[in-house]
Design a protein around this motif. Structure first.
Motif, PDB file in Angstrom:
ATOM      1  N   LEU A 137      41.701  50.639  38.567  1.00  0.00           N
ATOM      2  CA  LEU A 137      42.057  49.275  38.159  1.00  0.00           C
ATOM      3  C   LEU A 137      41.859  48.281  39.295  1.00  0.00           C
ATOM      4  CD1 LEU A 137      45.220  49.887  35.951  1.00  0.00           C
ATOM      5  CD2 LEU A 137      42.942  49.215  35.203  1.00  0.00           C
ATOM      6  N   ALA A 138      42.197  48.678  40.516  1.00  0.00           N
ATOM      7  CA  ALA A 138      41.991  47.792  41.667  1.00  0.00           C
ATOM      8  C   ALA A 138      40.500  47.538  41.874  1.00  0.00           C
ATOM      9  CB  ALA A 138      42.613  48.402  42.909  1.00  0.00           C
ATOM     10  N   GLY A 142      38.721  43.986  41.670  1.00  0.00           N
ATOM     11  CA  GLY A 142      37.912  43.490  42.787  1.00  0.00           C
ATOM     12  C   GLY A 142      36.522  43.068  42.334  1.00  0.00           C
ATOM     13  N   ILE A 143      35.893  43.879  41.496  1.00  0.00           N
ATOM     14  CA  ILE A 143      34.562  43.544  40.977  1.00  0.00           C
ATOM     15  C   ILE A 143      34.641  42.273  40.135  1.00  0.00           C
ATOM     16  CG2 ILE A 143      32.750  44.313  39.385  1.00  0.00           C
ATOM     17  CD1 ILE A 143      33.336  47.193  40.399  1.00  0.00           C
ATOM     18  N   SER A 144      35.694  42.139  39.332  1.00  0.00           N
ATOM     19  CA  SER A 144      35.853  40.939  38.506  1.00  0.00           C
ATOM     20  C   SER A 144      35.995  39.695  39.376  1.00  0.00           C
ATOM     21  CB  SER A 144      37.082  41.067  37.604  1.00  0.00           C
ATOM     22  OG  SER A 144      36.938  42.151  36.738  1.00  0.00           O
ATOM     23  N   GLY A 149      33.773  34.847  41.546  1.00  0.00           N
ATOM     24  CA  GLY A 149      33.485  34.014  42.722  1.00  0.00           C
ATOM     25  C   GLY A 149      32.018  33.633  42.795  1.00  0.00           C
ATOM     26  N   ILE A 150      31.136  34.580  42.503  1.00  0.00           N
ATOM     27  CA  ILE A 150      29.693  34.279  42.511  1.00  0.00           C
ATOM     28  C   ILE A 150      29.375  33.251  41.433  1.00  0.00           C
ATOM     29  CG2 ILE A 150      27.408  35.271  42.040  1.00  0.00           C
ATOM     30  CD1 ILE A 150      28.405  37.841  43.418  1.00  0.00           C
ATOM     31  N   GLY A 151      29.980  33.404  40.248  1.00  0.00           N
ATOM     32  CA  GLY A 151      29.755  32.438  39.163  1.00  0.00           C
ATOM     33  C   GLY A 151      30.201  31.038  39.558  1.00  0.00           C
ATOM     34  N   ILE A 152      31.382  30.923  40.140  1.00  0.00           N
ATOM     35  CA  ILE A 152      31.880  29.601  40.573  1.00  0.00           C
ATOM     36  C   ILE A 152      30.987  29.039  41.660  1.00  0.00           C
ATOM     37  CG2 ILE A 152      33.806  28.466  41.756  1.00  0.00           C
ATOM     38  CD1 ILE A 152      35.666  30.381  40.228  1.00  0.00           C
ATOM     39  N   MET A 153      30.560  29.878  42.596  1.00  0.00           N
ATOM     40  CA  MET A 153      29.683  29.422  43.675  1.00  0.00           C
ATOM     41  C   MET A 153      28.361  28.899  43.103  1.00  0.00           C
ATOM     42  SD  MET A 153      28.563  31.563  47.052  1.00  0.00           S
ATOM     43  CE  MET A 153      27.572  32.704  46.131  1.00  0.00           C
TER      44      MET A 153
END
Length: 170
Positions: A137-138, A142-144, A149-153
């Protein structure tokens, strides 16, 4: 109070039972000896009441009914016992008891088609499973976060790139 189950009860498939104090206090009006309990549509006579072992609540050890295993097999619709529970007298006796049970089963069952496990081993396996689930789950979380973050960037980069000319003019 009364007596516990005996071999004759098992051999004769007697419809008798031994109950915990929670059962007596909450379902048998405080007096259990000689009362009839209906289990799966069959009447069982209470021949014994166990001494109070827990806090006499629904989830304590006092919420148990013991019947001859021959009757339990009949109720379950099977003709074999698939597990046994054994209590050691102390923590120090768990390992020797386990070894004695394994030696007994080795003599009785040739093909080794049995498994002996203590509650501490079961707890250890449960903790391993739980740790594996937490790790998975962690990793998923983390992958999510990384993908988010890449999408927002990328969105920020595109919006700045589109307005570069406008920003430069101002």
């Amino acid at each position: 109070q009364g007596r516990f189950l005996q071999y004759v009860d098992v051999a004769r498939k007697e419809k008798v039972c031994v109950v915990g104090t929670y059962i007596v206090d909450n379902y048998l009006d405080g007096e259990g000896m000689g009362k009839i309990i209906k289990i799966n549509g069959e009447n069982f006579t209470v021949i014994g009441v166990m001494e109070q072992m827990g806090d006499n609540t629904e989830r304590s050890e006092d919420n148990q009914i013991y019947i001859p295993y021959t009757n339990a097999l009949q109720i379950n619709g099977t003709n074999f016992v698939d597990s046994y529970g054994v209590n050691a007298t102390s923590k120090e006796n768990i390992a020797p008891a386990r070894l004695a049970i394994e030696a007994f089963l080795e003599d009785k069952i040739d093909d080794g088609f049995y498994y002996v496990q203590s509650l501490s081993e079961m707890l250890e396996e449960y903790n391993k499973m739980q740790n594996t689930i937490v790790t998975v789950l962690a990793a998923i979380a983390g992958i999510s976060l990384l993908v988010g973050g890449i999408g927002i960037m990328n969105i920020m980069l595109v919006s700045v790139t589109e307005r570069t000319r406008e920003i430069g003019i101002r």
